[in-house]
Design a protein around this motif. Sequence first.
Motif, PDB file in Angstrom:
ATOM      1  N   GLN A  69       0.824  -1.215   0.000  1.00  0.00           N
ATOM      2  CA  GLN A  69       0.000   0.000   0.000  1.00  0.00           C
ATOM      3  C   GLN A  69       0.853   1.258   0.000  1.00  0.00           C
ATOM      4  OE1 GLN A  69      -2.548   0.373  -1.118  1.00  0.00           O
ATOM      5  NE2 GLN A  69      -4.314  -0.483  -0.145  1.00  0.00           N
ATOM      6  N   SER A  70       2.024   1.207   0.609  1.00  0.00           N
ATOM      7  CA  SER A  70       2.861   2.413   0.659  1.00  0.00           C
ATOM      8  C   SER A  70       3.461   2.739  -0.706  1.00  0.00           C
ATOM      9  CB  SER A  70       3.965   2.244   1.693  1.00  0.00           C
ATOM     10  OG  SER A  70       4.842   1.220   1.297  1.00  0.00           O
ATOM     11  N   LEU A  71       3.423   1.798  -1.639  1.00  0.00           N
ATOM     12  CA  LEU A  71       3.938   2.064  -2.980  1.00  0.00           C
ATOM     13  C   LEU A  71       2.848   2.531  -3.931  1.00  0.00           C
ATOM     14  CD1 LEU A  71       6.440  -0.868  -3.222  1.00  0.00           C
ATOM     15  CD2 LEU A  71       6.922   1.524  -2.834  1.00  0.00           C
ATOM     16  N   LEU A  72       1.670   2.745  -3.422  1.00  0.00           N
ATOM     17  CA  LEU A  72       0.589   3.373  -4.178  1.00  0.00           C
ATOM     18  C   LEU A  72       0.520   4.815  -3.696  1.00  0.00           C
ATOM     19  CD1 LEU A  72      -1.772   2.897  -6.175  1.00  0.00           C
ATOM     20  CD2 LEU A  72      -3.184   2.495  -4.167  1.00  0.00           C
ATOM     21  N   ILE A  73       1.147   5.731  -4.435  1.00  0.00           N
ATOM     22  CA  ILE A  73       1.243   7.104  -3.956  1.00  0.00           C
ATOM     23  C   ILE A  73       0.105   7.936  -4.542  1.00  0.00           C
ATOM     24  CG2 ILE A  73       3.685   7.076  -3.444  1.00  0.00           C
ATOM     25  CD1 ILE A  73       4.239   8.344  -6.085  1.00  0.00           C
ATOM     26  N   GLY A  74      -0.411   8.808  -3.705  1.00  0.00           N
ATOM     27  CA  GLY A  74      -1.578   9.602  -4.066  1.00  0.00           C
ATOM     28  C   GLY A  74      -1.242  11.040  -4.383  1.00  0.00           C
ATOM     29  N   LEU A  75      -2.274  11.826  -4.568  1.00  0.00           N
ATOM     30  CA  LEU A  75      -2.149  13.213  -4.997  1.00  0.00           C
ATOM     31  C   LEU A  75      -1.324  14.048  -4.021  1.00  0.00           C
ATOM     32  CD1 LEU A  75      -3.033  15.433  -6.994  1.00  0.00           C
ATOM     33  CD2 LEU A  75      -5.040  15.753  -5.578  1.00  0.00           C
ATOM     34  N   GLU A  76      -1.634  13.964  -2.743  1.00  0.00           N
ATOM     35  CA  GLU A  76      -0.925  14.786  -1.760  1.00  0.00           C
ATOM     36  C   GLU A  76       0.552  14.425  -1.693  1.00  0.00           C
ATOM     37  OE1 GLU A  76      -1.924  17.480  -0.200  1.00  0.00           O
ATOM     38  OE2 GLU A  76      -3.749  17.256  -1.390  1.00  0.00           O
ATOM     39  N   GLN A  77       0.845  13.154  -1.718  1.00  0.00           N
ATOM     40  CA  GLN A  77       2.237  12.724  -1.661  1.00  0.00           C
ATOM     41  C   GLN A  77       3.000  13.139  -2.922  1.00  0.00           C
ATOM     42  OE1 GLN A  77       2.608   8.594  -0.781  1.00  0.00           O
ATOM     43  NE2 GLN A  77       4.797   8.707  -0.417  1.00  0.00           N
ATOM     44  N   LEU A  78       2.321  13.088  -4.066  1.00  0.00           N
ATOM     45  CA  LEU A  78       2.951  13.514  -5.314  1.00  0.00           C
ATOM     46  C   LEU A  78       3.220  15.019  -5.316  1.00  0.00           C
ATOM     47  CD1 LEU A  78       0.880  11.393  -7.819  1.00  0.00           C
ATOM     48  CD2 LEU A  78       3.341  11.261  -7.509  1.00  0.00           C
ATOM     49  N   LEU A  79       2.314  15.773  -4.710  1.00  0.00           N
ATOM     50  CA  LEU A  79       2.492  17.224  -4.660  1.00  0.00           C
ATOM     51  C   LEU A  79       3.532  17.642  -3.628  1.00  0.00           C
ATOM     52  CD1 LEU A  79      -1.197  18.381  -5.004  1.00  0.00           C
ATOM     53  CD2 LEU A  79       0.655  18.820  -6.619  1.00  0.00           C
ATOM     54  N   GLU A  80       3.673  16.871  -2.571  1.00  0.00           N
ATOM     55  CA  GLU A  80       4.612  17.226  -1.506  1.00  0.00           C
ATOM     56  C   GLU A  80       6.052  16.859  -1.831  1.00  0.00           C
ATOM     57  OE1 GLU A  80       3.098  15.223   1.873  1.00  0.00           O
ATOM     58  OE2 GLU A  80       1.411  16.598   2.124  1.00  0.00           O
ATOM     59  N   THR A  81       6.251  15.955  -2.775  1.00  0.00           N
ATOM     60  CA  THR A  81       7.608  15.525  -3.108  1.00  0.00           C
ATOM     61  C   THR A  81       8.319  16.632  -3.867  1.00  0.00           C
ATOM     62  OG1 THR A  81       6.802  13.273  -3.308  1.00  0.00           O
ATOM     63  CG2 THR A  81       8.975  13.733  -4.229  1.00  0.00           C
ATOM     64  N   PRO A  82       9.430  17.111  -3.340  1.00  0.00           N
ATOM     65  CA  PRO A  82      10.131  18.197  -4.035  1.00  0.00           C
ATOM     66  C   PRO A  82      10.987  17.667  -5.176  1.00  0.00           C
ATOM     67  CG  PRO A  82      11.282  17.636  -2.028  1.00  0.00           C
ATOM     68  CD  PRO A  82      10.048  16.769  -2.074  1.00  0.00           C
ATOM     69  N   GLY A  83      11.297  18.557  -6.095  1.00  0.00           N
ATOM     70  CA  GLY A  83      12.222  18.209  -7.170  1.00  0.00           C
ATOM     71  C   GLY A  83      13.646  18.262  -6.644  1.00  0.00           C
ATOM     72  N   ALA A  84      14.504  17.475  -7.197  1.00  0.00           N
ATOM     73  CA  ALA A  84      15.880  17.409  -6.717  1.00  0.00           C
ATOM     74  C   ALA A  84      16.779  18.440  -7.388  1.00  0.00           C
ATOM     75  CB  ALA A  84      16.429  16.011  -6.929  1.00  0.00           C
ATOM     76  N   TYR A  85      16.274  19.094  -8.423  1.00  0.00           N
ATOM     77  CA  TYR A  85      17.129  19.983  -9.191  1.00  0.00           C
ATOM     78  C   TYR A  85      16.429  21.323  -9.381  1.00  0.00           C
ATOM     79  CZ  TYR A  85      18.915  15.392 -10.182  1.00  0.00           C
ATOM     80  OH  TYR A  85      19.377  14.133 -10.042  1.00  0.00           O
ATOM     81  N   ASP A  86      17.226  22.369  -9.609  1.00  0.00           N
ATOM     82  CA  ASP A  86      16.675  23.674  -9.948  1.00  0.00           C
ATOM     83  C   ASP A  86      16.026  23.585 -11.326  1.00  0.00           C
ATOM     84  OD1 ASP A  86      17.653  24.720  -7.638  1.00  0.00           O
ATOM     85  OD2 ASP A  86      19.527  25.435  -8.555  1.00  0.00           O
ATOM     86  N   GLU A  87      15.107  24.522 -11.576  1.00  0.00           N
ATOM     87  CA  GLU A  87      14.396  24.527 -12.848  1.00  0.00           C
ATOM     88  C   GLU A  87      15.357  24.678 -14.025  1.00  0.00           C
ATOM     89  OE1 GLU A  87      11.243  23.922 -13.190  1.00  0.00           O
ATOM     90  OE2 GLU A  87      11.194  24.227 -15.349  1.00  0.00           O
ATOM     91  N   GLU A  88      16.355  25.527 -13.874  1.00  0.00           N
ATOM     92  CA  GLU A  88      17.301  25.759 -14.964  1.00  0.00           C
ATOM     93  C   GLU A  88      18.116  24.504 -15.260  1.00  0.00           C
ATOM     94  OE1 GLU A  88      21.151  28.591 -15.838  1.00  0.00           O
ATOM     95  OE2 GLU A  88      19.695  29.216 -14.353  1.00  0.00           O
ATOM     96  N   ILE A  89      18.542  23.827 -14.230  1.00  0.00           N
ATOM     97  CA  ILE A  89      19.316  22.591 -14.418  1.00  0.00           C
ATOM     98  C   ILE A  89      18.430  21.511 -15.032  1.00  0.00           C
ATOM     99  CG2 ILE A  89      20.500  20.732 -13.197  1.00  0.00           C
ATOM    100  CD1 ILE A  89      21.460  22.846 -11.203  1.00  0.00           C
ATOM    101  N   TYR A  90      17.175  21.446 -14.592  1.00  0.00           N
ATOM    102  CA  TYR A  90      16.267  20.453 -15.153  1.00  0.00           C
ATOM    103  C   TYR A  90      16.024  20.705 -16.636  1.00  0.00           C
ATOM    104  CZ  TYR A  90      12.102  17.736 -16.021  1.00  0.00           C
ATOM    105  OH  TYR A  90      11.201  16.850 -16.554  1.00  0.00           O
ATOM    106  N   GLN A  91      15.844  21.970 -17.009  1.00  0.00           N
ATOM    107  CA  GLN A  91      15.597  22.286 -18.408  1.00  0.00           C
ATOM    108  C   GLN A  91      16.811  21.990 -19.289  1.00  0.00           C
ATOM    109  OE1 GLN A  91      12.738  22.922 -19.707  1.00  0.00           O
ATOM    110  NE2 GLN A  91      11.677  23.016 -17.753  1.00  0.00           N
ATOM    111  N   LYS A  92      18.004  22.200 -18.736  1.00  0.00           N
ATOM    112  CA  LYS A  92      19.212  21.882 -19.489  1.00  0.00           C
ATOM    113  C   LYS A  92      19.421  20.381 -19.581  1.00  0.00           C
ATOM    114  CE  LYS A  92      22.008  25.958 -18.548  1.00  0.00           C
ATOM    115  NZ  LYS A  92      23.187  26.421 -17.819  1.00  0.00           N
ATOM    116  N   GLY A  93      19.046  19.690 -18.546  1.00  0.00           N
ATOM    117  CA  GLY A  93      19.187  18.242 -18.548  1.00  0.00           C
ATOM    118  C   GLY A  93      20.565  17.763 -18.171  1.00  0.00           C
ATOM    119  N   ALA A  94      21.349  18.619 -17.591  1.00  0.00           N
ATOM    120  CA  ALA A  94      22.691  18.197 -17.181  1.00  0.00           C
ATOM    121  C   ALA A  94      23.042  18.877 -15.871  1.00  0.00           C
ATOM    122  CB  ALA A  94      23.701  18.563 -18.247  1.00  0.00           C
ATOM    123  N   ARG A  95      23.999  18.363 -15.232  1.00  0.00           N
ATOM    124  CA  ARG A  95      24.470  18.964 -13.987  1.00  0.00           C
ATOM    125  C   ARG A  95      25.492  20.015 -14.243  1.00  0.00           C
ATOM    126  NH1 ARG A  95      24.884  15.299  -8.751  1.00  0.00           N
ATOM    127  NH2 ARG A  95      22.727  15.465  -8.345  1.00  0.00           N
TER     128      ARG A  95
END
Length: 174
Positions: A148-174
Motif C-alpha cells: 500500500q505504501s507504494l501506491l502514492i496519491g495526490l498529496e504525496q505527489l504534490l509534496e515531493t520536491p524536485g531534486a534539481y533547480d528549474e534551470e538545471i532540469y531544463q538543461k538536462g545536465a548537472r
Amino acid sequence: MGAKVRVIERKGRTFLEQLYLLEVFKGMTVTLGHFFRNLLDNSRLYVRHYPEVQPDIPARWRGRHRLTRHQDGTVKCVACFMCQTNCPSNCIRIEAGERFDGRSEKMPVRFEIDLLECIYCGYCVEACPMDAIRMDTGIFSVNSNDRQSLLIGLEQLLETPGAYDEEIYQKGAR
C-alpha cells in the motif's frame, strides 16, 4: 507465383559438432580467464560503494514521480488524462473534478500512481502538455515491505520536491 526458396545446408552434422562442446569450452576459457585475472589483481575493477557513496544522478534521470505547482501554489495538472492514456503499464489513475481557480476547467481530485506497476518509461512526463508531472525527484530506490505504501496519491505527489533547480532540469545536465 511461388516464392523463391533457397535451401542452405546446415553445418554441424557430426555428433561432436551438434553438442557444441568446442564452443562451450571456448566460452568457459574466456570466463575463467576473467575470473583468475580479477582474482589475482583486482586493482582495475570498478567497484561502487553503495549505499555509503551515493551515485551521481543526472537531472534527466527518471526517478520517482512528482506533480508540480504553479508559482501561486495551485496544481498544474488539468486532469487531461494524457499521462494515464499514454502509460503502457496502466499504473496511473486519475479522477477529475471541477476547478474553481479560473486556470482551467478541471483538476485532479484523485491522482494515484502504483509504483509496483510503473516501468519508469517516462511516457507520462512526455505526454503531459502542462509539465505537471515530472520524474526529477532524484529518488531512484523505491522499496517497501508494504504494498500500500507504494501506491502514492495526490498529496504525496504534490509534496515531493524536485531534486534539481528549474534551470538545471531544463538543461538536462548537472
